[in-house]
Enzyme design. Structure first.
Site, PDB file in Angstrom:
ATOM      1  N   ASP A  94       3.370   1.390   5.103  1.00 18.34           N
ATOM      2  CA  ASP A  94       4.222   0.457   4.188  1.00 18.34           C
ATOM      3  C   ASP A  94       5.780   0.290   4.429  1.00 18.34           C
ATOM      4  O   ASP A  94       6.530  -0.229   3.487  1.00 18.34           O
ATOM      5  CB  ASP A  94       3.799   0.784   2.740  1.00 18.34           C
ATOM      6  CG  ASP A  94       4.665   2.188   2.562  1.00 18.34           C
ATOM      7  OD1 ASP A  94       4.904   2.904   3.487  1.00 18.34           O
ATOM      8  OD2 ASP A  94       4.708   2.453   1.147  1.00 18.34           O
ATOM      9  N   GLU A  95       6.274   0.867   5.499  1.00 17.48           N
ATOM     10  CA  GLU A  95       7.684   0.707   5.696  1.00 17.48           C
ATOM     11  C   GLU A  95       7.919   0.549   7.240  1.00 17.48           C
ATOM     12  O   GLU A  95       7.318   1.235   8.079  1.00 17.48           O
ATOM     13  CB  GLU A  95       8.400   1.988   5.113  1.00 17.48           C
ATOM     14  CG  GLU A  95       9.783   2.023   4.908  1.00 17.48           C
ATOM     15  CD  GLU A  95      10.217   3.219   4.186  1.00 17.48           C
ATOM     16  OE1 GLU A  95      11.566   3.058   3.709  1.00 17.48           O
ATOM     17  OE2 GLU A  95       9.395   4.184   4.080  1.00 17.48           O
TER      18      GLU A  95
END
Length: 348
Positions: A94-95
């Site tokens: 997610d990053e």
């Protein structure tokens, strides 16, 4: 991404929207993998014991994780990133860091690119992201966490040192809870306090990473975005709804974990020489067992065979098991073989 796992669950199940949701665990046991922003208002966060999470938020809704779905959405988001630059360094599902100094759309403004990426993510996935923009990785990371959810923060060179000086030490990226506690015991509470310490002093107390602390206290970070950052291990683990005591049940879970690890290895075109088995007992006692081979392996069957041997060596777990995990390391990647001049078999 904002509360990524929980946001995906709320997107796919309208009944969960606007409600406190925890991905992973249950009211009785396990650990929260992700929490929605509605749950975070009650002090529920990732890595929190599910039992404590349920006490803090009695109406918390626990949802079983769907990691294949999260991985698929993550790949979809990374495809958007690559429309703008190939200098993408994923940190997790997610990053990621993006270097857009030179970009595919010849846009001179990183802020405009970040806002456009946020908009495309929302339009194509129905999820929100928060973006941080600055002139180095440390500041961009700090900025990305400042106005979540659906945030955008720009840190310009003229504002960077002042912002870092006022930052609480536990908010520094790269300073974990244990290190933050040690710094606080030394009277280092903010970036301004950290900046007062010499590089030699920080190295003496914290080792080589002290040099990093010295630089980021001055808003300096020379690390490049690394699009081909090599993973040192690949793994998967599960906390069970009920403690396991029977060998057949343990072996069944090992088979599933082995298949998940093998799928990730195939996606990354990796092979391994080491398998590590993680066993957590009912009382949270942790035991790890590893074995390294001369030859490389990548199949689920090979991983399972080694993990099964580790489970039985020196003996089967003597106490009820609440968690099993398998990871592989000593990795070799296909692109490494090609660079080293491995001879390949050609099939007609």
């Amino acid at each position: 991404m904002d509360a990524f796992f929980a946001s995906v669950e709320q997107r796919d199940n309208p009944e969960l929207r606007g409600k406190p949701v925890a991905v992973g665990g249950s009211k009785a046991r396990g650990v929260v993998a992700a929490a929605s922003y509605e749950a975070r208002k009650y002090g529920v966060h990732s890595a929190l014991a599910s039992k404590i999470a349920a006490q803090r938020c009695p109406h918390l809704i626990f949802v079983k994780g769907r990691f294949e779905v999260y991985k698929a959405v993550s790949r979809q988001i990374r495809e958007i990133f690559h429309c703008y630059t190939d200098l993408v360094e994923p940190l997790s599902l997610d990053e990621a860091y993006l270097d857009v100094t030179e970009n595919k759309i010849s846009m001179p403004s990183a802020s405009i690119i970040a806002k456009e990426i946020k908009q495309r993510i929302f339009e194509e996935t129905g999820l929100t992201a928060s973006a941080g923009v600055s002139y180095n990785k440390f500041l961009a990371k700090i900025a990305s966490d400042m106005n979540k959810p659906d945030g955008f923060t720009l840190i310009t060179p003229d504002k960077a040192e002042q912002l870092v000086a006022g930052l609480q030490i536990e908010k520094f990226h790269g300073i974990g809870r244990v290190t933050a506690a040690k710094m606080q015991s030394m009277g280092i509470l903010t970036g301004a306090d950290l900046r007062e310490r010499t590089e030699e002093e920080l190295v003496r107390h914290f080792g080589k990473v002290g040099r990093y602390y010295y630089r980021v206290a001055r808003a300096q970070d020379e690390r490049d975005v690394q699009p081909h950052r090599i993973r040192k291990s690949i793994g998967s683990e599960r906390t069970f709804d009920a403690d396991l005591t029977e060998e057949d049940d343990l072996l069944e879970r090992l088979q599933h974990l082995s298949e998940e690890v093998a799928q990730d290895m195939a996606r990354l075109q990796a092979s391994a020489k080491t398998v590590t088995l993680k066993i957590k007992y009912f009382d949270f006692t942790l035991n790890t067992r590893s074995k390294t081979y001369l030859g490389e392996f990548s199949s689920a069957d090979a991983i399972y065979t080694i993990a099964r041997e580790l489970l039985r060596t020196p003996q089967l777990p003597a106490y009820p098991v609440r968690l099993l995990g398998i990871s592989v390391s000593s990795l070799t990647y296909q692109h490494d073989r090609l660079r080293e001049g491995y001879q390949l078999t050609l099939e007609l």
